[in-house]
Scaffold this motif. Sequence first.
Motif, PDB file in Angstrom:
ATOM      1  N   LEU A  74       0.841  -1.198   0.000  1.00 31.03           N
ATOM      2  CA  LEU A  74       0.000   0.000   0.000  1.00 31.03           C
ATOM      3  C   LEU A  74       0.872   1.243   0.000  1.00 31.03           C
ATOM      4  CD1 LEU A  74      -3.053  -0.494   2.374  1.00 31.03           C
ATOM      5  CD2 LEU A  74      -3.047  -0.272  -0.109  1.00 31.03           C
ATOM      6  N   THR A 107      -5.078   5.598  -1.771  1.00 29.34           N
ATOM      7  CA  THR A 107      -5.192   4.551  -2.790  1.00 29.34           C
ATOM      8  C   THR A 107      -6.664   4.292  -3.059  1.00 29.34           C
ATOM      9  OG1 THR A 107      -3.127   3.476  -2.125  1.00 29.34           O
ATOM     10  CG2 THR A 107      -4.690   2.159  -3.397  1.00 29.34           C
ATOM     11  N   LEU A 129      -9.574   1.886  -4.996  1.00 27.08           N
ATOM     12  CA  LEU A 129      -9.956   0.647  -5.658  1.00 27.08           C
ATOM     13  C   LEU A 129     -11.154   0.968  -6.539  1.00 27.08           C
ATOM     14  CD1 LEU A 129      -9.791  -1.770  -2.587  1.00 27.08           C
ATOM     15  CD2 LEU A 129      -8.140  -1.630  -4.443  1.00 27.08           C
ATOM     16  N   LYS A 167     -13.733  -5.250  -5.103  1.00 36.57           N
ATOM     17  CA  LYS A 167     -13.078  -4.115  -4.440  1.00 36.57           C
ATOM     18  C   LYS A 167     -13.584  -3.918  -3.013  1.00 36.57           C
ATOM     19  CE  LYS A 167     -16.138  -0.646  -6.536  1.00 36.57           C
ATOM     20  NZ  LYS A 167     -17.074  -1.685  -7.046  1.00 36.57           N
ATOM     21  N   LEU A 184     -11.482  -4.340   0.485  1.00 38.03           N
ATOM     22  CA  LEU A 184     -11.466  -3.243   1.450  1.00 38.03           C
ATOM     23  C   LEU A 184     -11.925  -3.725   2.819  1.00 38.03           C
ATOM     24  CD1 LEU A 184     -11.190  -0.033   1.696  1.00 38.03           C
ATOM     25  CD2 LEU A 184     -13.672  -0.049   1.555  1.00 38.03           C
ATOM     26  N   CYS A 202     -10.398   3.520   5.961  1.00 36.75           N
ATOM     27  CA  CYS A 202     -10.961   2.699   4.899  1.00 36.75           C
ATOM     28  C   CYS A 202     -12.364   3.212   4.598  1.00 36.75           C
ATOM     29  CB  CYS A 202     -11.021   1.236   5.317  1.00 36.75           C
ATOM     30  SG  CYS A 202      -9.408   0.457   5.534  1.00 36.75           S
ATOM     31  N   GLN A 214      -3.200   7.675   5.982  1.00 39.51           N
ATOM     32  CA  GLN A 214      -3.276   6.742   4.859  1.00 39.51           C
ATOM     33  C   GLN A 214      -4.728   6.375   4.621  1.00 39.51           C
ATOM     34  OE1 GLN A 214      -1.337   2.934   5.529  1.00 39.51           O
ATOM     35  NE2 GLN A 214      -0.624   2.844   3.413  1.00 39.51           N
ATOM     36  N   LEU A 241      -7.517   4.101   2.147  1.00 40.14           N
ATOM     37  CA  LEU A 241      -7.860   3.097   1.137  1.00 40.14           C
ATOM     38  C   LEU A 241      -9.349   3.245   0.876  1.00 40.14           C
ATOM     39  CD1 LEU A 241      -6.975   0.648  -0.580  1.00 40.14           C
ATOM     40  CD2 LEU A 241      -7.589  -0.812   1.358  1.00 40.14           C
ATOM     41  N   CYS A 242      -9.723   3.500  -0.377  1.00 43.98           N
ATOM     42  CA  CYS A 242     -11.110   3.853  -0.692  1.00 43.98           C
ATOM     43  C   CYS A 242     -11.583   3.101  -1.919  1.00 43.98           C
ATOM     44  CB  CYS A 242     -11.210   5.371  -0.928  1.00 43.98           C
ATOM     45  SG  CYS A 242     -12.856   5.949  -1.407  1.00 43.98           S
TER      46      CYS A 242
END
Length: 241
Positions: free
Chosen positions: A41, A46, A48, A56, A60, A156, A185, A187-188
């Motif tokens: 990562l 980031t 998806l 995705k 996640l 997330c 950070q 993540l989506c």
Amino acid sequence: MLSPQPPVVAVTAYDDRGSPLSTWPGSIPAVRQLLDRGLRLDPGITFLVGENGSGKSTILEGIALAYGMSPEGGSTSARHGTRPTESPLSDWLRMQRGVGASRWGFFLRAETMHSFYTYLEANPSSGPEPRFHEMSHGESFLAILETRFDSPAFYCLDEPEAALSFTSTLALIAKLRRIADEGGQILCATHSPVLAAIPGAAILEVGSWGMRRSSWEDLELVHHWKSYLDSPKRYLRHLLD
């Protein structure tokens, strides 16, 4: 002086996960790739991006749960649930955490926010909570952003644009960019070409090929939206005639 590491450096699978890749969710190409090769990562943001059913949201969710977040949304300290529906993916994953990085995280998933608001009412934090149930769907999402997205942790988000107008999506972009700039950070998973256009974000396109890095300009999602907005009648003629 070494630069601080992000909360999650990499995600890999346990060697003895004990589940064949031919069964769900290992049968999904993107999940199978994650289990076979792992995923590094990037710091910052980031995305998806992919069609419904591409895996995705499953990826996640698995990463969020493996990090220690609540399966129905919330922080690493939240413990609530109504009906277990999550896949076993999180049990197969191990996290390589950044040295010295925050251990706190927050999982925002659109489909379970109503029950999460009820959980917050029953378990208030140290200060007063916004009256989430008295707000519109979009307003309550923005209130969560203001009250929970306030530190350089691991976030997330599963299709957060579902509740947001165009203007509110721009507000989300500004919030995510600020968090990333401060060392957080993100993540989506998203279907939004607006959200995925954040400068500097890494994009993983998810599909029958598994996961591949892509640029915003090359995304199938972007091509479809551009074509549709350029000529809606051309699309609708094939659907409605």
